[in-house]
Motif scaffolding. Sequence first.
Motif, PDB file in Angstrom:
ATOM      1  N   PRO A  47     -19.416 -14.097  89.045  1.00 42.71           N
ATOM      2  CA  PRO A  47     -19.136 -12.658  89.112  1.00 42.71           C
ATOM      3  C   PRO A  47     -20.332 -11.827  89.570  1.00 42.71           C
ATOM      4  N   ASP A  48     -21.530 -12.144  89.065  1.00 43.02           N
ATOM      5  CA  ASP A  48     -22.692 -11.353  89.474  1.00 43.02           C
ATOM      6  C   ASP A  48     -23.000 -11.538  90.947  1.00 43.02           C
ATOM      7  N   ALA A  49     -22.835 -12.777  91.422  1.00 40.36           N
ATOM      8  CA  ALA A  49     -23.225 -13.043  92.799  1.00 40.36           C
ATOM      9  C   ALA A  49     -22.231 -12.459  93.792  1.00 40.36           C
ATOM     10  N   TYR A  50     -20.929 -12.530  93.475  1.00 41.40           N
ATOM     11  CA  TYR A  50     -19.927 -12.100  94.437  1.00 41.40           C
ATOM     12  C   TYR A  50     -19.715 -10.590  94.426  1.00 41.40           C
ATOM     13  N   SER A  51     -19.944  -9.949  93.268  1.00 43.33           N
ATOM     14  CA  SER A  51     -19.434  -8.585  93.107  1.00 43.33           C
ATOM     15  C   SER A  51     -20.308  -7.505  93.725  1.00 43.33           C
ATOM     16  N   GLN A  83     -11.695  -7.434  82.768  1.00 36.96           N
ATOM     17  CA  GLN A  83     -12.685  -6.689  83.560  1.00 36.96           C
ATOM     18  C   GLN A  83     -12.224  -5.265  83.826  1.00 36.96           C
ATOM     19  N   THR A  84     -13.191  -4.354  83.848  1.00 42.20           N
ATOM     20  CA  THR A  84     -12.846  -2.984  84.221  1.00 42.20           C
ATOM     21  C   THR A  84     -13.336  -2.662  85.630  1.00 42.20           C
ATOM     22  N   ASP A  85     -14.214  -3.511  86.158  1.00 39.23           N
ATOM     23  CA  ASP A  85     -14.723  -3.326  87.512  1.00 39.23           C
ATOM     24  C   ASP A  85     -13.868  -4.186  88.448  1.00 39.23           C
ATOM     25  N   ILE A  86     -13.293  -3.558  89.464  1.00 35.60           N
ATOM     26  CA  ILE A  86     -12.330  -4.286  90.310  1.00 35.60           C
ATOM     27  C   ILE A  86     -12.989  -5.467  91.025  1.00 35.60           C
ATOM     28  N   ARG A  87     -14.295  -5.307  91.390  1.00 38.56           N
ATOM     29  CA  ARG A  87     -14.955  -6.394  92.099  1.00 38.56           C
ATOM     30  C   ARG A  87     -15.141  -7.602  91.192  1.00 38.56           C
ATOM     31  N   ARG A  88     -15.487  -7.342  89.931  1.00 38.27           N
ATOM     32  CA  ARG A  88     -15.648  -8.458  88.987  1.00 38.27           C
ATOM     33  C   ARG A  88     -14.310  -9.118  88.709  1.00 38.27           C
ATOM     34  N   MET A  89     -13.251  -8.311  88.696  1.00 41.43           N
ATOM     35  CA  MET A  89     -11.935  -8.892  88.470  1.00 41.43           C
ATOM     36  C   MET A  89     -11.590  -9.869  89.606  1.00 41.43           C
ATOM     37  N   VAL A  90     -11.843  -9.420  90.845  1.00 42.41           N
ATOM     38  CA  VAL A  90     -11.552 -10.282  91.990  1.00 42.41           C
ATOM     39  C   VAL A  90     -12.423 -11.542  91.938  1.00 42.41           C
ATOM     40  N   ALA A  91     -13.689 -11.369  91.499  1.00 45.40           N
ATOM     41  CA  ALA A  91     -14.586 -12.526  91.417  1.00 45.40           C
ATOM     42  C   ALA A  91     -14.097 -13.516  90.368  1.00 45.40           C
TER      43      ALA A  91
END
Lengths: 124, 494
Positions: free
Chosen positions: B239-243, B305-313
């Motif tokens: 999640p940290d790397a992709y988001s 997740q509340t952050d959409i990018r982390r959700m996708v990750a």
Amino acid sequence: MASIFRGHLYEAAAMILFAVGLTTLLLHRNMIKKIIGMNIMDTSVYLFLASMGYIRGRSAPILEDGAISAENYVNPIPAGLVLTGIVVSVSVTALLLALTVRLYKRYHTLDIDQIVLLARKGDG
Amino acid sequence: MDLLRNAPFVCVLLPLIAGIFCAVLPRRGAKLLCFLTVLVLTAANAFSFLRFFSGAGPFTYPMGHFPGPWGNELRSGLLESAMAMCLCVTAFLSLWAGSSKAGVHIPRGKQGLYYSVVCLAAASVNALIYTNDLFTGYVFIEISTIAAGALILSRQDGLCLSGCARYLVMNLVGSGLCLMGIAMLYGQTGHLNIDSLRLSLAPLAESSPLPVSVRTVIVLLTVGLGIKSGLFPFHSWIPDAYSYSTPASGALLSSFISKGYIFLLIKVVVRVFGLDMIRASGVCPVIFAFGAAGIIMGSVSATRQTDIRRMVAFSSVAQIGYIYMGIGMCTRESLIAALFHMAVHSFAKSMLFSSAASLIASSGDRAQMESLAGSGRRNAPAGVAFTAGAMSLTGVPLLGGFLSKIYLSQAAIAVDTFHAVAVLLTLALSTFLQTVYFLHTVVNIYRPADKNVHAEKQSVLSGAALCVMTLLNILLGTASVPLYRALASGFMQF
């Protein structure tokens, strides 16, 4: 137990070093020590490879005195692999060190756990 | 001599040369050159795919004047070219969709270097797909790790820095394990060329139980490549790397670079050891269990997740789980299903990352769910693309994800009752969880909009890219039977 080490001293040493390096890379919190761990780990593989290529009583594979027979020489391929591996690990080390410098400039610490916490706190 | 035989060689060498020029060219020139290179790669792979599709057999390509066990070789066939083509298309579309944001996120003077790194990543993924030599595979594993690290670091942001540190540490653990595995394999067989390895390992296939040394190598390579592609217990860096990096990087990492590692793993499983030996080694149930656990845990984490990018990750963790579940069943059908899912996931995930980035941009650069309300109305192409990607990965018919779930279940039913029950239950549970989080998001982005949001002006280019991605995903769901057949018959010749 001792019989494993007899005749396989280099391989056994390589495995122990590999474990030491891997554990340091994975579990240590200090970035610099992680980098050291990675280098120990990679070097242990080079020891492993080099010990495989070495054949007792033979010389380096450089053509001398017209001795063309392969019987006179050690196996040169592991040496080639080690060279390639060294290049790779040098470049990875450079990247990691550059990253560490950047992290230290921003967070004034080398502790990865603290860095992650500080980054999450949103000073980004 | 047939010129198209050089295609795999061009796919490795051309981006390396282009990368050097990108580093010194001015910003626009570098961007143009990089786009052109990826486009040429796509075309070269597509042409060699068509050549194999019309009946040409696979071949090995000597990288110099020495063939076979002495010289370095590439191998090209229907499977390799199909996979390389799909991945290059997603890479091109991710770059296209993310190019306007990349212009904002990356400092002006560094953009040439960014495109140079993209070329490096393209070269390494193509090399991972085409190489016929395990040590070359290792070298390109490391090159793609370096390229991926630089892709994450391209955005000068604290979260990217720490994400990149975690990414590099875990990935170097993975590549260390791979290197040790390859060194041990070389020690046992004296070969690095995959065909020669296969020949010298073949006598061991009958020995039961399999020697510990061979088992160790299999475990080292599987775990190493598993860590690098984000298999479940080793997924913490994803999640940290992709988001947080620029959207093109996130899309490239999840849909392009990680697939190169998985393809290499499949190559090791199928071509070096062979399915029988892998089954005898006892790693299959472990991979299967990790894959299934990854699907459930990734989906559960994504719902929180509340952050959409982390959700996708986190949804990536689940999708990688599907691929590994297919590898873990270790039959031909399941591996073909896994390969098909690789293609589906890379098309859908690059679209999700790109469209999520556009949605964020049209919500005043805030990625939290509540601030995204109505963003699908403000930015129509991104809303449609996100919805299509979400529907595909959830498994709605007429989209790719549905087909790969069908193929995976069919493969599981053919194995035995236990696998069939396990896969069907996992699929049911994960489909439920995916519906929860994707439906929640899709409903959210189409809620009545708050009028006072500062919406960034939409870039026409990325909108067009998102439209093309949506079309390709629908095409993958409706007209992908030839692709599946190509993967299947390519796998038989693999």
